[in-house]
Design a protein around this motif. Sequence first.
Motif, PDB file in Angstrom:
ATOM      1  N   VAL A   1     -68.795 -18.814-119.078  1.00 57.96           N
ATOM      2  CA  VAL A   1     -69.816 -18.674-120.373  1.00 57.96           C
ATOM      3  C   VAL A   1     -70.984 -20.135-119.451  1.00 57.96           C
ATOM      4  O   VAL A   1     -70.298 -20.458-118.896  1.00 57.96           O
ATOM      5  CB  VAL A   1     -69.102 -19.892-121.194  1.00 57.96           C
ATOM      6  N   VAL A   2     -71.645 -19.347-120.102  1.00 55.97           N
ATOM      7  CA  VAL A   2     -73.683 -20.122-119.505  1.00 55.97           C
ATOM      8  C   VAL A   2     -73.959 -20.621-120.945  1.00 55.97           C
ATOM      9  O   VAL A   2     -74.344 -19.407-121.964  1.00 55.97           O
ATOM     10  CB  VAL A   2     -73.791 -19.041-118.971  1.00 55.97           C
ATOM     11  N   GLU A   3     -74.045 -21.346-121.332  1.00 58.67           N
ATOM     12  CA  GLU A   3     -74.250 -22.009-122.677  1.00 58.67           C
ATOM     13  C   GLU A   3     -75.192 -23.728-122.581  1.00 58.67           C
ATOM     14  O   GLU A   3     -74.415 -24.084-122.385  1.00 58.67           O
ATOM     15  CB  GLU A   3     -73.390 -21.825-124.262  1.00 58.67           C
TER      16      GLU A   3
ATOM     17  N   MET B   1     -74.377 -27.880-125.932  1.00 60.36           N
ATOM     18  CA  MET B   1     -72.620 -28.523-125.808  1.00 60.36           C
ATOM     19  C   MET B   1     -72.074 -28.132-126.900  1.00 60.36           C
ATOM     20  O   MET B   1     -70.368 -28.172-126.244  1.00 60.36           O
ATOM     21  CB  MET B   1     -72.724 -30.035-125.597  1.00 60.36           C
ATOM     22  N   LEU B   2     -71.823 -28.572-127.732  1.00 61.07           N
ATOM     23  CA  LEU B   2     -70.981 -27.841-128.907  1.00 61.07           C
ATOM     24  C   LEU B   2     -70.793 -26.455-129.300  1.00 61.07           C
ATOM     25  O   LEU B   2     -69.956 -25.889-129.481  1.00 61.07           O
ATOM     26  CB  LEU B   2     -71.613 -28.271-130.543  1.00 61.07           C
ATOM     27  N   VAL B   3     -71.798 -25.672-128.541  1.00 67.66           N
ATOM     28  CA  VAL B   3     -71.755 -24.292-128.937  1.00 67.66           C
ATOM     29  C   VAL B   3     -70.641 -23.384-127.777  1.00 67.66           C
ATOM     30  O   VAL B   3     -69.832 -23.267-127.679  1.00 67.66           O
ATOM     31  CB  VAL B   3     -73.184 -22.900-128.673  1.00 67.66           C
ATOM     32  N   SER B   4     -71.096 -24.532-126.886  1.00 69.86           N
ATOM     33  CA  SER B   4     -70.328 -23.735-125.355  1.00 69.86           C
ATOM     34  C   SER B   4     -68.637 -24.351-125.833  1.00 69.86           C
ATOM     35  O   SER B   4     -67.447 -24.199-125.121  1.00 69.86           O
ATOM     36  CB  SER B   4     -70.306 -24.620-124.693  1.00 69.86           C
ATOM     37  N   ALA B   5     -68.576 -25.241-126.853  1.00 61.83           N
ATOM     38  CA  ALA B   5     -67.374 -26.508-126.490  1.00 61.83           C
ATOM     39  C   ALA B   5     -66.455 -25.785-127.145  1.00 61.83           C
ATOM     40  O   ALA B   5     -65.150 -25.137-127.108  1.00 61.83           O
ATOM     41  CB  ALA B   5     -67.170 -27.461-126.321  1.00 61.83           C
TER      42      ALA B   5
ATOM     43  N   CYS C   1     -57.723 -16.532-123.139  1.00 61.14           N
ATOM     44  CA  CYS C   1     -58.971 -16.218-121.770  1.00 61.14           C
ATOM     45  C   CYS C   1     -59.053 -16.450-121.145  1.00 61.14           C
ATOM     46  O   CYS C   1     -58.699 -18.098-120.898  1.00 61.14           O
ATOM     47  CB  CYS C   1     -60.438 -15.839-122.910  1.00 61.14           C
ATOM     48  N   ARG C   2     -59.167 -16.924-119.771  1.00 58.09           N
ATOM     49  CA  ARG C   2     -59.678 -18.006-118.949  1.00 58.09           C
ATOM     50  C   ARG C   2     -60.974 -17.945-119.126  1.00 58.09           C
ATOM     51  O   ARG C   2     -61.811 -17.509-118.491  1.00 58.09           O
ATOM     52  CB  ARG C   2     -59.208 -18.124-117.679  1.00 58.09           C
ATOM     53  N   VAL C   3     -61.335 -19.834-119.018  1.00 58.85           N
ATOM     54  CA  VAL C   3     -62.912 -19.670-118.969  1.00 58.85           C
ATOM     55  C   VAL C   3     -63.442 -20.533-117.853  1.00 58.85           C
ATOM     56  O   VAL C   3     -63.009 -21.125-117.352  1.00 58.85           O
ATOM     57  CB  VAL C   3     -63.408 -20.397-120.565  1.00 58.85           C
TER      58      VAL C   3
ATOM     59  N   ILE D   1     -73.528 -14.947-122.095  1.00 56.95           N
ATOM     60  CA  ILE D   1     -74.846 -16.143-121.517  1.00 56.95           C
ATOM     61  C   ILE D   1     -75.874 -16.450-122.509  1.00 56.95           C
ATOM     62  O   ILE D   1     -75.728 -14.982-124.221  1.00 56.95           O
ATOM     63  CB  ILE D   1     -75.080 -15.563-120.528  1.00 56.95           C
ATOM     64  N   ASP D   2     -76.139 -16.841-122.902  1.00 56.99           N
ATOM     65  CA  ASP D   2     -77.561 -17.662-124.030  1.00 56.99           C
ATOM     66  C   ASP D   2     -78.809 -16.975-123.344  1.00 56.99           C
ATOM     67  O   ASP D   2     -78.473 -16.777-122.715  1.00 56.99           O
ATOM     68  CB  ASP D   2     -77.117 -19.276-123.988  1.00 56.99           C
ATOM     69  N   TYR D   3     -79.415 -16.429-124.156  1.00 52.58           N
ATOM     70  CA  TYR D   3     -81.115 -15.928-123.983  1.00 52.58           C
ATOM     71  C   TYR D   3     -81.742 -17.162-123.146  1.00 52.58           C
ATOM     72  O   TYR D   3     -82.243 -17.002-122.649  1.00 52.58           O
ATOM     73  CB  TYR D   3     -81.163 -15.205-124.889  1.00 52.58           C
ATOM     74  N   ARG D   4     -81.510 -17.423-123.840  1.00 62.24           N
ATOM     75  CA  ARG D   4     -82.078 -19.050-123.630  1.00 62.24           C
ATOM     76  C   ARG D   4     -81.836 -20.058-123.410  1.00 62.24           C
ATOM     77  O   ARG D   4     -80.936 -21.148-123.531  1.00 62.24           O
ATOM     78  CB  ARG D   4     -83.393 -19.512-124.458  1.00 62.24           C
ATOM     79  N   LEU D   5     -82.417 -20.806-121.874  1.00 65.66           N
ATOM     80  CA  LEU D   5     -81.861 -22.162-121.048  1.00 65.66           C
ATOM     81  C   LEU D   5     -82.492 -23.049-121.190  1.00 65.66           C
ATOM     82  O   LEU D   5     -83.574 -23.008-120.277  1.00 65.66           O
ATOM     83  CB  LEU D   5     -81.040 -21.984-120.114  1.00 65.66           C
TER      84      LEU D   5
END
Length: 122
Positions: A13-15, A18-22, A33-35, A59-63
């Motif tokens: 997971v690439v995001e 923080m709220l979305v990644s959590a 699943c193992r993250v 993956i998030d498109y924009r970081l």
Amino acid sequence: MNAPFPKWPQIMVVEDDMLVSAALEIALESKHCRVLGPVATLEDAHALLDASNPDFALIDYRLAATTTEDLLASLDARHIPTCVLTGARASELPQAYAQCAVLQKPFRLDALLDALRQVRPG
């Protein structure tokens, strides 16, 4: 629809939100699943990819001020199925993302699980 993904033990997971990644981490772990991660920068994403063997990548498109196109090339080279999370429409993304599943933010957990099932290897 609520079945676990036994052939998908590791999802990278690439995001950078923080709220979305959590939320992604909690949702994926609830489906057995193992993250791997989550990570929020390209540097950390490349380091994670070098140190692990994910079965799939979200993956998030924009970081911050950049995109994940460079990371996508590394994932493609390793034949890792990828789902791109973005506020843009799939048609607005660069051609490099054409082979990826795309989820437009905001999305529901059901949509994420459907996207994972569509590109699940094997």
